[in-house]
Design a protein around this motif. Sequence first.
Motif, PDB file in Angstrom:
ATOM      1  N   LEU A 162      35.269 -54.521  39.290  1.00  0.00           N
ATOM      2  CA  LEU A 162      33.872 -54.377  39.727  1.00  0.00           C
ATOM      3  C   LEU A 162      32.976 -54.085  38.525  1.00  0.00           C
ATOM      4  O   LEU A 162      31.782 -54.353  38.560  1.00  0.00           O
ATOM      5  N   LYS A 214      40.436 -64.162  42.509  1.00  0.00           N
ATOM      6  CA  LYS A 214      40.462 -64.079  43.980  1.00  0.00           C
ATOM      7  C   LYS A 214      41.891 -63.941  44.498  1.00  0.00           C
ATOM      8  O   LYS A 214      42.147 -63.214  45.453  1.00  0.00           O
ATOM      9  N   ARG A 249      42.836 -60.425  44.022  1.00  0.00           N
ATOM     10  CA  ARG A 249      42.031 -59.524  44.856  1.00  0.00           C
ATOM     11  C   ARG A 249      42.519 -59.495  46.303  1.00  0.00           C
ATOM     12  O   ARG A 249      42.324 -58.499  46.999  1.00  0.00           O
ATOM     13  N   LYS A 250      43.157 -60.585  46.728  1.00  0.00           N
ATOM     14  CA  LYS A 250      43.687 -60.578  48.098  1.00  0.00           C
ATOM     15  C   LYS A 250      44.873 -59.617  48.211  1.00  0.00           C
ATOM     16  O   LYS A 250      45.281 -59.255  49.303  1.00  0.00           O
ATOM     17  N   ILE A 270      44.722 -56.697  46.734  1.00  0.00           N
ATOM     18  CA  ILE A 270      44.150 -55.372  46.467  1.00  0.00           C
ATOM     19  C   ILE A 270      43.511 -54.797  47.734  1.00  0.00           C
ATOM     20  O   ILE A 270      42.781 -55.494  48.424  1.00  0.00           O
ATOM     21  N   MET A 319      41.132 -51.430  48.852  1.00  0.00           N
ATOM     22  CA  MET A 319      40.398 -50.334  48.216  1.00  0.00           C
ATOM     23  C   MET A 319      39.695 -49.475  49.257  1.00  0.00           C
ATOM     24  O   MET A 319      39.091 -49.995  50.195  1.00  0.00           O
ATOM     25  N   PHE A 335      36.774 -46.801  49.557  1.00  0.00           N
ATOM     26  CA  PHE A 335      35.628 -46.282  48.802  1.00  0.00           C
ATOM     27  C   PHE A 335      35.292 -44.870  49.253  1.00  0.00           C
ATOM     28  O   PHE A 335      35.656 -44.446  50.353  1.00  0.00           O
ATOM     29  N   LEU A 373      38.808 -64.198  57.199  1.00  0.00           N
ATOM     30  CA  LEU A 373      38.368 -64.997  56.055  1.00  0.00           C
ATOM     31  C   LEU A 373      39.516 -65.650  55.296  1.00  0.00           C
ATOM     32  O   LEU A 373      39.343 -66.718  54.712  1.00  0.00           O
ATOM     33  N   PHE A 374      40.663 -65.002  55.289  1.00  0.00           N
ATOM     34  CA  PHE A 374      41.698 -65.484  54.368  1.00  0.00           C
ATOM     35  C   PHE A 374      43.019 -65.882  55.011  1.00  0.00           C
ATOM     36  O   PHE A 374      43.966 -66.172  54.296  1.00  0.00           O
ATOM     37  N   LEU A 425      33.315 -55.957  49.926  1.00  0.00           N
ATOM     38  CA  LEU A 425      33.500 -57.392  50.180  1.00  0.00           C
ATOM     39  C   LEU A 425      34.064 -58.083  48.941  1.00  0.00           C
ATOM     40  O   LEU A 425      34.976 -58.902  49.033  1.00  0.00           O
ATOM     41  N   GLU A 426      33.523 -57.738  47.771  1.00  0.00           N
ATOM     42  CA  GLU A 426      33.991 -58.360  46.524  1.00  0.00           C
ATOM     43  C   GLU A 426      35.475 -58.060  46.292  1.00  0.00           C
ATOM     44  O   GLU A 426      36.221 -58.930  45.865  1.00  0.00           O
ATOM     45  N   ILE A 427      35.864 -56.809  46.576  1.00  0.00           N
ATOM     46  CA  ILE A 427      37.265 -56.419  46.376  1.00  0.00           C
ATOM     47  C   ILE A 427      38.190 -57.225  47.282  1.00  0.00           C
ATOM     48  O   ILE A 427      39.302 -57.573  46.918  1.00  0.00           O
ATOM     49  N   MET A 428      37.709 -57.541  48.482  1.00  0.00           N
ATOM     50  CA  MET A 428      38.533 -58.349  49.398  1.00  0.00           C
ATOM     51  C   MET A 428      38.682 -59.784  48.885  1.00  0.00           C
ATOM     52  O   MET A 428      39.476 -60.546  49.415  1.00  0.00           O
ATOM     53  N   GLY A 429      37.869 -60.150  47.887  1.00  0.00           N
ATOM     54  CA  GLY A 429      37.903 -61.531  47.398  1.00  0.00           C
ATOM     55  C   GLY A 429      36.830 -62.386  48.040  1.00  0.00           C
ATOM     56  O   GLY A 429      36.830 -63.609  47.903  1.00  0.00           O
ATOM     57  N   VAL A 430      35.903 -61.740  48.758  1.00  0.00           N
ATOM     58  CA  VAL A 430      34.820 -62.473  49.434  1.00  0.00           C
ATOM     59  C   VAL A 430      33.680 -62.702  48.440  1.00  0.00           C
ATOM     60  O   VAL A 430      33.340 -61.800  47.673  1.00  0.00           O
TER      61      VAL A 430
END
Lengths: 251, 247
Positions: free
Chosen positions: A50, A74, A77-78, A80, A82, A84, A105-106, B121-126
């Motif tokens: 990030l 990407k 990241r799939k 990972i 996290m 917050f 989404l994936f 969202l970015e961490i998920m790869g979105v």
Amino acid sequence: MIKADHISKSFEGRTVLDDISVEFETGKTNLIIGRSGSGKTVLLKSLVGLHEVDSGAVYYDDVCYTHLTFKQRKAIRKDIGMIFQGGALLDSSTVVENVKLPLDLFTDQSEAEKIERVAFCLERVRLQGADRLYPSELSGGMIKRVAIARAIVMNPRYLFCDEPNSGLDPQTSVVIDNLIHDITREYNITTIINTHDMNSVMEIGEKIVYIHEGRKWWEGTKDDILDADNAELNDFVFASAMAKRARRATR
Amino acid sequence: MIKILELTGRYFMLLGKVFSRPEKMRIYRERIIFEMEALGLGSIPLTAIISVFIGAVVTLQMSISLESPFIPQYLIGYATRETMVLEFSSTVVALILAGKVGSNIASEIGTMRITEQIDALEIMGVNSASYLILPKIVATVLFFPLLTLLSIFIGCVGGYAIAYLTGIMIPGDYIEGMHYAFLPYSITYSLIKSAVFAFIITSISAFCGYYANGNSLEVGRASTRAVVASSIVIMIFNLILTQILLV
């Protein structure tokens, strides 16, 4: 395994991370500790990408993550998950929708399979019956549990937690700590937790890295920390009366 | 000047991210429908209320300004229609919606930024820019022209109603003016403008929110910046589009 290799990061000329090298081991609960403003969160965000580091590199199981393109990242990241500090749940989505989003989404799973997986994850964090609630209707502890469920729904290999106990009462903190620790063991994932909570350190810390003014000051285990010969670390660790009592007891 | 160039560069870089290939079309379709309901349907009452009163006021003003035995009364209806079609229902409604929809988008995305929802969202790869902004752009570009049509219709009805209720003119003359020298291209021009203005409002507001940082005060500032910047760019493009499409 996740490795930071001589990473540095500065913002507008102010150095926040200074030449940090550290290795976080698989299947262990790795803790990054330090005072507020020491650079813990920047380190964690640099590890997940990030924040882009100014120099040095981050490796995920020997793959140099720092030099990958957005598309190449990407794939990692799939893997990972996290959590917050504030949960970061999508306000306009219900608990189920939040946890299901990565699956939507994936994956190509059917709706029934996705719902089953979401139900499993919510049960794993002991949060049943809150499916249709929105984040604004949840307590702090429930938000953290939903965040954990969302983080593990894709079976991650790496789990990052940024101060998972902040704003929680001591009992709920212990529940969240143990949940993260159990999940780490159960799925053999690499977990990195940012915290300044000494209870967490003594409960679940298997590898501990102490950050002070943007630099790695000390690393070791929870068994070493009470006897560490490091003035700044001692000031941090023994700031609480409970920790002082613990040291007296061990001596 | 350098600051403006830098912001423009960042804006186009963000648009590049927004228009990259979506992760899953089905999810995007669902989000477009959701945004149409939130941003489009939610704007109907405001558009309708403003349009009916503006239509009535324009008719009243025209009837006072054109009060002469040498000017046919049907021109009042004609002037009302032309005002609504050429300028009010596209440009003025866009300025009003820049306030309502623009501030809504900037504050929503800005809040997501400062509460780390975008990071999540970015961490998920979105691709967070595409996931959050593209559905809003598509929804408003498709829906705002419909709002413009609605505004034209309701504005003209407002003019008729005031003519009928106050007796300032014969309603039949008003209807005759509505049909007088009608060019269908005027409607096309108005719809093109409203689609372009929708894109401007949504993309600029999303840009202001997406790069918000700090606390809730900053979200408020981002929201204000979004409305001001959208309004200025709308006025500039109003001039450019009129020059290109009408002159």
